[in-house]
Design a protein around this motif. Structure first.
Motif, PDB file in Angstrom:
ATOM      1  N   ASN A  40       0.811  -1.112  -0.140  1.00 53.93           N
ATOM      2  CA  ASN A  40      -0.010  -0.149  -0.203  1.00 53.93           C
ATOM      3  C   ASN A  40       0.835   1.154   0.041  1.00 53.93           C
ATOM      4  O   ASN A  40       0.579   2.117  -0.690  1.00 53.93           O
ATOM      5  CB  ASN A  40      -1.034  -0.116   1.129  1.00 53.93           C
ATOM      6  CG  ASN A  40      -1.994  -1.048   0.874  1.00 53.93           C
ATOM      7  OD1 ASN A  40      -2.497  -1.235  -0.143  1.00 53.93           O
ATOM      8  ND2 ASN A  40      -2.646  -1.557   2.199  1.00 53.93           N
ATOM      9  N   ASP A  41       1.958   1.464   0.848  1.00 59.30           N
ATOM     10  CA  ASP A  41       2.666   2.198   0.845  1.00 59.30           C
ATOM     11  C   ASP A  41       3.395   2.597  -0.365  1.00 59.30           C
ATOM     12  O   ASP A  41       3.462   3.894  -0.748  1.00 59.30           O
ATOM     13  CB  ASP A  41       4.000   1.840   1.838  1.00 59.30           C
ATOM     14  CG  ASP A  41       4.997   3.162   2.089  1.00 59.30           C
ATOM     15  OD1 ASP A  41       4.384   4.240   1.993  1.00 59.30           O
ATOM     16  OD2 ASP A  41       6.108   2.908   2.143  1.00 59.30           O
TER      17      ASP A  41
ATOM     18  N   ASP B  24       0.911   4.092  -3.018  1.00 57.41           N
ATOM     19  CA  ASP B  24       0.597   5.772  -2.574  1.00 57.41           C
ATOM     20  C   ASP B  24       1.679   6.373  -3.357  1.00 57.41           C
ATOM     21  O   ASP B  24       1.343   7.273  -4.141  1.00 57.41           O
ATOM     22  CB  ASP B  24       0.686   5.804  -1.066  1.00 57.41           C
ATOM     23  CG  ASP B  24      -0.393   5.334  -0.484  1.00 57.41           C
ATOM     24  OD1 ASP B  24      -1.657   4.959  -1.065  1.00 57.41           O
ATOM     25  OD2 ASP B  24      -0.590   5.218   0.732  1.00 57.41           O
ATOM     26  N   THR B  25       2.902   6.085  -2.937  1.00 60.88           N
ATOM     27  CA  THR B  25       3.895   6.906  -3.847  1.00 60.88           C
ATOM     28  C   THR B  25       3.628   6.946  -5.558  1.00 60.88           C
ATOM     29  O   THR B  25       3.844   7.790  -5.963  1.00 60.88           O
ATOM     30  CB  THR B  25       5.471   6.316  -3.476  1.00 60.88           C
ATOM     31  OG1 THR B  25       5.417   6.026  -2.097  1.00 60.88           O
ATOM     32  CG2 THR B  25       6.273   7.009  -3.958  1.00 60.88           C
TER      33      THR B  25
ATOM     34  N   GLU C 209       1.043   6.345  -7.197  1.00 61.98           N
ATOM     35  CA  GLU C 209      -0.020   7.133  -7.612  1.00 61.98           C
ATOM     36  C   GLU C 209       0.387   8.777  -7.676  1.00 61.98           C
ATOM     37  O   GLU C 209      -0.192   9.420  -8.400  1.00 61.98           O
ATOM     38  CB  GLU C 209      -1.033   7.037  -6.758  1.00 61.98           C
ATOM     39  CG  GLU C 209      -2.590   7.479  -7.312  1.00 61.98           C
ATOM     40  CD  GLU C 209      -3.710   6.923  -6.399  1.00 61.98           C
ATOM     41  OE1 GLU C 209      -4.864   7.337  -6.642  1.00 61.98           O
ATOM     42  OE2 GLU C 209      -3.612   6.168  -5.278  1.00 61.98           O
ATOM     43  N   LYS C 210       0.698   9.214  -6.597  1.00 62.76           N
ATOM     44  CA  LYS C 210       1.471  10.508  -6.505  1.00 62.76           C
ATOM     45  C   LYS C 210       2.504  10.843  -7.671  1.00 62.76           C
ATOM     46  O   LYS C 210       2.252  12.069  -8.036  1.00 62.76           O
ATOM     47  CB  LYS C 210       2.026  10.870  -5.212  1.00 62.76           C
ATOM     48  CG  LYS C 210       1.117  11.135  -3.961  1.00 62.76           C
ATOM     49  CD  LYS C 210       1.724  11.101  -2.594  1.00 62.76           C
ATOM     50  CE  LYS C 210       0.800  10.788  -1.435  1.00 62.76           C
ATOM     51  NZ  LYS C 210       1.763  10.164  -0.333  1.00 62.76           N
TER      52      LYS C 210
END
Lengths: 338, 338, 338, 338
Positions: D108-109, D112-113, D115-116
């Motif tokens: 998940n971590d 997140d990165t 996606e950003k």
């Protein structure tokens, strides 16, 4: 790794393209220093794609280059004879596509030259390098299923070539069955006698070319084995390449490969995939393995195989097949001189 | 159900036993009223097991019996000719095991008699009634894969018969390939020319009997189709019965059946089951279906098939095959008169 | 030949018909003295066709007949329990179609009676007598491919039964998967725990009947082997019956049989034949072999197999499967009492 | 030809080596500008053989290079997360071997990165690119055999990895079954619930590692389809990779490939070749096709697939499988948060 062999490719059409690609991408024993084609733009395109630096139109340039140790000849069949002779005289190690020539006298002439020059000459009977046909040979040679009794070869093309091609092809026996003649010798040994029948059943223009598109060839081997080859110019389900060696204690059969492994079942039965469509897909590994072996023999200075003599025998059998068809009788190879 | 046919079985050896069993247990169209064998005890044993009341040693007794409408003849080949003639003269409907005789003149003589008496004569070419061979014929006849081009038949026995048997068998072409000649005609049509080669490769006593144990037979059909049959007396992996009709728009192949469907994999590969060992297992259904059809034709008074003429053609082709082998040249059936 | 057993068939519907036919035509160990069906005309038709003399409507008549040694019960499932009990009390040797009952308490009740009377009771789990499934068991039992690790069973019917049938069938696990539960025990041994999931995906009326038409059942065996069964009520390509035992040193797989061996190739690929359509064709030999074994055990006074206990276990597992589906959790068979 | 993508390979061990070779020899969309491995000599050897000019030990060097547009990450699994994050922050297009991480929180971590930073991230689920599995999906998607009902996947390795490997592998579900979870989603769609059982049956050290070597996993999909996966660490007959989608109007089955097409028959049956031994041979084309697609998406700026989300789902299902095994109950994925 042992040293690489500097090699040039002469003829970069359909099959020359395949060889060049293989030499650059898959055959580490090779260093492709140049490609040559009388259609310069064809050679240039291949060179550009594969990052080959030198491109020439006239193969003589390559023969004069001392840094080039070997040539792979994949030009039109009718040019093989003189290019091989020139290359042999220039001292190059030679891999040449089959057949050496369509005429036995020409073949003999080439082989004389090659013998005198002591260069290596390997002929591109790529099917000898197919893993399944090799496996059949291994099984039979091992003796675990006794001695061979019957050979059956099925060789059927997916679709007929053009009329233009057919007219100068040497006819079905020299253009297509020639592979099977070589395979028959590879699997079983020398042939004593041959009988061929044929028909025009799928494409009428074969009649115009005095050719056939369907045939069956019966073989009698020196060791008593009997064989039958069947050929067609049009197998709509794909490139049909099967082989069977029936022995006194068993049988070894090489079947067709398939495009994929999927079986689909519905209310009318099961459906499965066709064989690969063309010889380029079917014998992809064979094309690589034959050239790799050639280069290893060059590096290690070992004899190559299949030899010019193998090519001579295949052409001789092909001519005998035509003679058999014309005379409608079995032809003894011992008495036959082309 | 339609009426049952009163039938007697003449000859209750190996194959007569199979027929009698089928008639009693699986063919409701039959009422088996008697069995006959010159070895009375052989007939008696079959009758006892199957609950058949009448057992005779001399077939003439049965021919005189007005209540017997049909006979199934499964005696030794060399007795077929005169028993069929006697039965025909007695007005019986006849099912006779193949071949009618080993000599073409004898066959012609029998057929003359049969024709005059107007009785039905069906020949036991049981392979025509095999579901897979029938399916191939259906597919090809439907036209969905174009017209036929190449026929291939593989027919290999699991092991050689005794020397005693071989000596009087008519030789490999009349004893074994004869099935394939009939199958070739069944699948493709009339044959124009035949060429046969053969060797002794598995059992030396065939040489002593002037016979071969391995052969390949090339066929040229009237419609231009070409064919190859291969035969062996010894396929150690079982009874090998395969057929392929290659057509202009596809191919239909009948493969071997297997003893079971099990595949076993281990560190050396996969293993699967052999074909059934003998013709009795392989063609079990064919033996039932052919006799059932015969009886239905008797009840409905319809023509039977395969006919005496089919038997004549098979013998003629067999004799031509021997002629071809002896002369080592193709033999035209049109010119060949046995 | 050993003595024949006088046997009567009770219930001559679809499967009783098959058994009667087999007894008369293929099982020499049997002497069929009578057939019985509450629909007298059904029994009469079978008797007429097969030449059986005695036909009764009420099975009690047969149980009273001292000349009848054995009965084969093929009535509706919901009558098995009381007929078996009556037959046992009458001292008959019993072959009964599966399952003994749909309710575990009923099964236990029947088995109590049978045990007391000391008669033989064989249950018609005919798949144990299939040659391919037996071959898998032989291979695995021999130890040549190590010990079993994974069992996979595929059992799919060609089409759903009627809604009427489904309503009283006991549901998919007791009507269809029950065969697989018995096969799992036959191949691997006792089951510790079961987990079942299911859906209605092909025929909506299964929902109305609180049943499913598609399921997967996971098995955990006492010896650590894990297994998965998958079932469907509708395999449009035919009756799909496959089995795989994966072992520590190899694998044994029983595939489907085929209607014929023909492969047809055309421009879209290869086509091959479907599996046989129904259990009657697929397990034709199994139906014969199980009854033959039963009769041999009667003659030799040996224990029969599969036993009543095998039937009890199959029903117990079926009930546990329903419990698992309802509760959506694995069910331990040791703790489960139906 | 469209433009080539400048790409660097990070990690040139077993699978990185395969990728590098493919990029250089078979994927014309790529221009391999550098390779990287913390074992510099490993990277150097690959570079030398393939003629790649730049070799680095520290991947950060490559991330700083503006001329490098994409990276292919094939390092150890436990390094994927931070390298992907670093590469994403550096704006590189990313192809990463599966799994992203063994822990859902880490995955998940990373996502997140990614996606950003809006870079592309394709995961190396290479089996999605296998021609046979793709063909199954095509057939099923076309609707020609109705809607799916049952999924079966067999995935068995030829031999267990080392104990060292096993200890840090994430266990059988995350190391091996994870491919099947992704394949299940690829073929059928989202999974609602999972139930897993497992045993140690072939290699005792799996017990020490709190792992299993044999398992069966039952799947319930959102669309009602049911599925079963079976896995083993030791299939001595080779790498066993099969898949079956059973549908309401038919079935599609992808079988194993074979080392060659030869069938050998002798007195004990037929023998045929094993499947390819390893994933590198079996999925050779898949490894090429997945990277080729990635590069085409980079050039055309299209979305890649399989995505990071696909990787997340596979890890989530793997963790749920472990939970199911530990608790011995089905686990709902909706409620499961790792």
């Amino acid at each position: 790794m042992k040293r690489q062999v500097n090699i040039a490719v002469i003829g970069t059409g359909r099959i020359g393209n395949v060889h060049t690609r293989n030499l650059v991408r898959s055959i580490h024993e090779a260093n492709v220093v140049a490609v040559c084609d009388i259609r310069l733009e064809v050679a240039q395109a291949v060179a550009d794609e594969l990052g080959i630096e030198r491109v020439v139109k006239d193969y003589h340039e390559l023969l004069e280059d001392k840094d080039i140790e070997a040539v792979l000849i994949a030009t039109n069949t009718n040019t093989h004879a003189f290019i091989v002779k020139d290359a042999a005289k220039a001292g190059k190690q030679i891999f040449c596509e089959k057949p050496l020539a369509l005429d036995l006298a020409d073949v003999n002439d080439v082989l004389d030259t090659v013998e005198k020059t002591k260069v290596k000459l390997q002929i591109g009977f790529n099917r000898r390098f197919d893993k399944s046909f090799q496996r059949v040979r291994e099984i039979v040679s091992s003796g675990e299923i006794g001695h061979p009794c019957i050979l059956r070869i099925t060789n059927r093309d997916p679709e007929p070539p053009s009329f233009e091609y057919v007219k100068t092809s040497g006819g079905m026996f020299l253009d297509m069955s020639i592979h099977d003649f070589d395979m028959a010798r590879f699997q079983i040994g020398e042939i004593d006698e041959i009988y061929a029948i044929g028909s025009v059943l799928v494409e009428p223009f074969f009649k115009e070319a005095n050719d056939v598109d369907t045939n069956i060839i019966t073989l009698r081997f020196s060791n008593g084995v009997v064989g039958a080859i069947d050929n067609s110019r049009q197998a709509v389900y794909g490139y049909d390449q099967r082989l069977e060696v029936f022995c006194s204690k068993g049988v070894a059969i090489a079947g067709n490969e398939a495009e994929n492994t999927v079986i689909m079942g519905n209310e009318v039965g099961y459906r499965s995939a066709k064989p690969p469509y063309s010889f380029i897909e079917r014998y992809a590994d064979g094309y690589i393995n034959e050239v790799r072996q050639f280069l290893q023999c060059v590096v290690d200075d070992k004899p190559v195989s299949p030899t010019g003599e193998d090519s001579r025998m295949a052409v001789l059998i092909g001519e005998a097949a035509w003679e058999s068809l014309r005379q409608n009788r079995p032809i003894s190879l011992k008495k036959f001189t082309g």
